[in-house]
Design a protein around this motif. Sequence first.
Motif, PDB file in Angstrom:
ATOM      1  N   ASN A  27      -9.279   5.151  -4.812  1.00 41.25           N
ATOM      2  CA  ASN A  27     -10.251   6.154  -4.392  1.00 41.25           C
ATOM      3  C   ASN A  27     -10.263   7.285  -5.420  1.00 41.25           C
ATOM      4  OD1 ASN A  27     -10.877   8.854  -2.920  1.00 41.25           O
ATOM      5  ND2 ASN A  27     -11.682   7.289  -1.539  1.00 41.25           N
ATOM      6  N   LEU A  28     -11.451   7.759  -5.793  1.00 47.94           N
ATOM      7  CA  LEU A  28     -11.539   8.769  -6.839  1.00 47.94           C
ATOM      8  C   LEU A  28     -10.712  10.008  -6.518  1.00 47.94           C
ATOM      9  CD1 LEU A  28     -12.697   9.984  -9.426  1.00 47.94           C
ATOM     10  CD2 LEU A  28     -14.702  10.690  -8.115  1.00 47.94           C
ATOM     11  N   ASN A  29     -10.849  10.540  -5.325  1.00 43.45           N
ATOM     12  CA  ASN A  29     -10.171  11.788  -4.973  1.00 43.45           C
ATOM     13  C   ASN A  29      -8.799  11.580  -4.349  1.00 43.45           C
ATOM     14  OD1 ASN A  29     -12.390  13.375  -5.804  1.00 43.45           O
ATOM     15  ND2 ASN A  29     -13.425  13.009  -3.849  1.00 43.45           N
ATOM     16  N   LEU A  30      -8.535  10.393  -3.825  1.00 45.30           N
ATOM     17  CA  LEU A  30      -7.289  10.154  -3.100  1.00 45.30           C
ATOM     18  C   LEU A  30      -6.460   9.064  -3.799  1.00 45.30           C
ATOM     19  CD1 LEU A  30      -8.696  10.288   0.553  1.00 45.30           C
ATOM     20  CD2 LEU A  30      -7.570  12.108  -0.730  1.00 45.30           C
ATOM     21  N   GLY A  31      -6.268   9.256  -5.086  1.00 43.92           N
ATOM     22  CA  GLY A  31      -5.443   8.313  -5.827  1.00 43.92           C
ATOM     23  C   GLY A  31      -5.725   8.321  -7.317  1.00 43.92           C
ATOM     24  N   ALA A  32      -6.990   8.110  -7.696  1.00 44.31           N
ATOM     25  CA  ALA A  32      -7.327   7.959  -9.108  1.00 44.31           C
ATOM     26  C   ALA A  32      -7.049   9.219  -9.913  1.00 44.31           C
ATOM     27  CB  ALA A  32      -8.791   7.557  -9.254  1.00 44.31           C
ATOM     28  N   HIS A  56      -6.550   4.644  -0.276  1.00 46.97           N
ATOM     29  CA  HIS A  56      -6.392   6.102  -0.253  1.00 46.97           C
ATOM     30  C   HIS A  56      -5.003   6.515   0.247  1.00 46.97           C
ATOM     31  CE1 HIS A  56      -7.658   4.905   3.798  1.00 46.97           C
ATOM     32  NE2 HIS A  56      -6.952   5.933   4.223  1.00 46.97           N
ATOM     33  N   TYR A  57      -4.523   7.608  -0.282  1.00 44.85           N
ATOM     34  CA  TYR A  57      -3.237   8.136   0.182  1.00 44.85           C
ATOM     35  C   TYR A  57      -3.201   9.651  -0.004  1.00 44.85           C
ATOM     36  CZ  TYR A  57      -1.744   8.061  -4.785  1.00 44.85           C
ATOM     37  OH  TYR A  57      -1.640   8.244  -6.138  1.00 44.85           O
ATOM     38  N   SER A  58      -2.243  10.282   0.669  1.00 45.87           N
ATOM     39  CA  SER A  58      -2.097  11.735   0.637  1.00 45.87           C
ATOM     40  C   SER A  58      -1.759  12.214  -0.771  1.00 45.87           C
ATOM     41  CB  SER A  58      -0.993  12.177   1.612  1.00 45.87           C
ATOM     42  OG  SER A  58      -0.691  13.549   1.421  1.00 45.87           O
ATOM     43  N   GLN A  59      -2.398  13.308  -1.179  1.00 45.35           N
ATOM     44  CA  GLN A  59      -2.170  13.863  -2.509  1.00 45.35           C
ATOM     45  C   GLN A  59      -1.108  14.969  -2.520  1.00 45.35           C
ATOM     46  OE1 GLN A  59      -4.408  12.266  -5.160  1.00 45.35           O
ATOM     47  NE2 GLN A  59      -3.925  11.088  -3.328  1.00 45.35           N
ATOM     48  N   THR A  60      -0.528  15.237  -1.378  1.00 37.04           N
ATOM     49  CA  THR A  60       0.406  16.361  -1.278  1.00 37.04           C
ATOM     50  C   THR A  60       1.865  15.938  -1.151  1.00 37.04           C
ATOM     51  OG1 THR A  60       0.121  16.463   1.133  1.00 37.04           O
ATOM     52  CG2 THR A  60      -1.369  17.806  -0.227  1.00 37.04           C
ATOM     53  N   GLU A  61       2.132  14.654  -1.003  1.00 38.29           N
ATOM     54  CA  GLU A  61       3.501  14.184  -0.811  1.00 38.29           C
ATOM     55  C   GLU A  61       4.046  13.631  -2.131  1.00 38.29           C
ATOM     56  OE1 GLU A  61       4.190  11.741   2.591  1.00 38.29           O
ATOM     57  OE2 GLU A  61       2.515  12.623   3.712  1.00 38.29           O
ATOM     58  N   SER A  62       4.942  14.364  -2.736  1.00 35.30           N
ATOM     59  CA  SER A  62       5.430  14.014  -4.071  1.00 35.30           C
ATOM     60  C   SER A  62       6.216  12.697  -4.078  1.00 35.30           C
ATOM     61  CB  SER A  62       6.298  15.140  -4.632  1.00 35.30           C
ATOM     62  OG  SER A  62       7.432  15.369  -3.806  1.00 35.30           O
ATOM     63  N   VAL A  63       6.977  12.430  -3.027  1.00 38.15           N
ATOM     64  CA  VAL A  63       7.744  11.185  -2.961  1.00 38.15           C
ATOM     65  C   VAL A  63       6.807   9.980  -2.929  1.00 38.15           C
ATOM     66  CG1 VAL A  63       9.315   9.809  -1.546  1.00 38.15           C
ATOM     67  CG2 VAL A  63       9.757  12.246  -1.888  1.00 38.15           C
ATOM     68  N   CYS A  64       5.747  10.103  -2.158  1.00 37.41           N
ATOM     69  CA  CYS A  64       4.746   9.042  -2.064  1.00 37.41           C
ATOM     70  C   CYS A  64       4.046   8.860  -3.411  1.00 37.41           C
ATOM     71  CB  CYS A  64       3.733   9.391  -0.979  1.00 37.41           C
ATOM     72  SG  CYS A  64       2.406   8.193  -0.776  1.00 37.41           S
ATOM     73  N   GLN A 117       0.829  -1.204   0.000  1.00 38.47           N
ATOM     74  CA  GLN A 117       0.000   0.000   0.000  1.00 38.47           C
ATOM     75  C   GLN A 117       0.869   1.262   0.000  1.00 38.47           C
ATOM     76  OE1 GLN A 117      -3.436   0.069  -0.343  1.00 38.47           O
ATOM     77  NE2 GLN A 117      -3.047  -2.089  -0.822  1.00 38.47           N
ATOM     78  N   PRO A 118       0.273   2.415  -0.312  1.00 41.61           N
ATOM     79  CA  PRO A 118       1.050   3.656  -0.387  1.00 41.61           C
ATOM     80  C   PRO A 118       1.782   3.966   0.915  1.00 41.61           C
ATOM     81  CG  PRO A 118      -1.113   3.965  -1.361  1.00 41.61           C
ATOM     82  CD  PRO A 118      -1.134   2.623  -0.711  1.00 41.61           C
ATOM     83  N   PRO A 119       2.993   4.473   0.818  1.00 42.29           N
ATOM     84  CA  PRO A 119       3.761   4.782   2.037  1.00 42.29           C
ATOM     85  C   PRO A 119       3.177   5.940   2.830  1.00 42.29           C
ATOM     86  CG  PRO A 119       4.952   5.506   0.076  1.00 42.29           C
ATOM     87  CD  PRO A 119       3.789   4.695  -0.406  1.00 42.29           C
ATOM     88  N   CYS A 120       2.262   6.708   2.231  1.00 43.74           N
ATOM     89  CA  CYS A 120       1.661   7.846   2.943  1.00 43.74           C
ATOM     90  C   CYS A 120       0.158   7.681   3.071  1.00 43.74           C
ATOM     91  CB  CYS A 120       1.968   9.153   2.211  1.00 43.74           C
ATOM     92  SG  CYS A 120       1.368   9.172   0.500  1.00 43.74           S
ATOM     93  N   GLY A 121      -0.318   6.430   3.148  1.00 44.04           N
ATOM     94  CA  GLY A 121      -1.752   6.221   3.251  1.00 44.04           C
ATOM     95  C   GLY A 121      -2.089   4.836   3.719  1.00 44.04           C
TER      96      GLY A 121
END
Length: 444
Positions: free
Chosen positions: A203-208, A168-176, A117-121
């Motif tokens: 997730n539509l807003n948190l990944g897709a 779902h994961y954070s949309q603000t962390e570029s490395v992630c 899974q995503p490192p920031c989610g």
Amino acid sequence: MPYPRSALRRLLAVTSACVLSGTAVLALAPVAGAEPSTPVAYPSGATATRYSGLAFDACTAPPLSTVQAWNASPYRALGVYVSGVNRTCAQPQLTASWVASVSKLKWRLIPIHKGLQPPCGARPTDAKISTSPATARSQGTAAAQQAVTAAKALGMLPGSALYNDIEHYSQTESVCRTAVLTYVSAWTKELHRIGYVSGVYMNLNLGAKQLADVYTSTTYARPDALWIARYDGVDSLKGWAGIADSKWAVHQRAKQYRGSHDETYGGVTLNIDNDRLDAPVATVAHPYKVTSTTPLNARTGPSTSYPVSGTHAPGSSVKVVCQAPGSKVGTTSVWDKLSNGSYVSDHYVSTPSGTGYSAPLPRCTYPYQVTAAGGLTERSGPGSGYTAVGTSPNGALAWVTCQRAGSTVGATKVWDRLDNGHYVSDHYVATPSSTSYSKPVPRC
């Protein structure tokens, strides 16, 4: 799935001359397909299967008796978790026998891999994708191999779509973000190399949306199908916020529109998520009997003009993966493609219909992505002089049924016939060969 439950391809090197006449065929392996549209190396016994309609997914694959009871439901497709280190639930029912039995009931299956899974989610306790791009790439490749191994053990054949569940994961962390996109890209390329179709659940807003933002990026391989989660109770496959309808536009979308809740059909209650699909799913083989009184010839293509590749004894069992049009034998022009890649006339096989196609067998199709940046014109025949009858957007799946020679476009005379009867130049489709025919697609 929510917690806690649950023309770049043309850079391929080509050095062989091709002759497009008769049954001459040259098929080149997609050794290093370029992003974003990478070719799929379908083996001889492969075909894609798609489903359009309502579906559900459950954390644990339900018993066969439950699926039988749920024949009273509006659903005819079921999501199952076939593999992944982060699978939440045990799968005591999920066996090759269960898959065969459910498929016989005319249910389609949606294979899900719930891996890193995503490192920031996702959940803090989940095993995560590495923030090192090189490691994330190797992890994505390994995930595809694991999913294919699990799918094959269950009887899900090449050409099946496998969906990687990315929570779902954070949309603000570029490395992630880079880690996730690199992982998904490697997943897609490896599935294509092995001969499977790539799907991703997000997730539509948190990944897709981030996946959509790199739709045309040459850095990442684009998955063939997108399955979003958006619990708004709306089952539409269009009008997704942040994702243009022109992306993943041709039988490439699914939506999970309602989360965990109970429903009851046939007196049996299940806890499920609701889904709407118009997307590729698993391909399985269906067993039938040879009805001829003499050995039945199997051929290399769907016609009596193709060479004989073997025979099947009267009364023997054959495993049919799809059906295709071909030369007429008896009362039918339908031919059955077997799991070994050969074809037999449906006239001598115990499928339900003696004259046409038989459910639940799919039509034989081989989806490849459209590479034309501005979209690809669909024509009424195999040539640029034929009438334009439609357009396939960039990145859409060209659901190819057969190939034939036509007018030259770029370096090829090959034209692909789509399952809607239209033709497109193979020059703009991510098939393995950029100059000639691509196995296992038959000639028209």
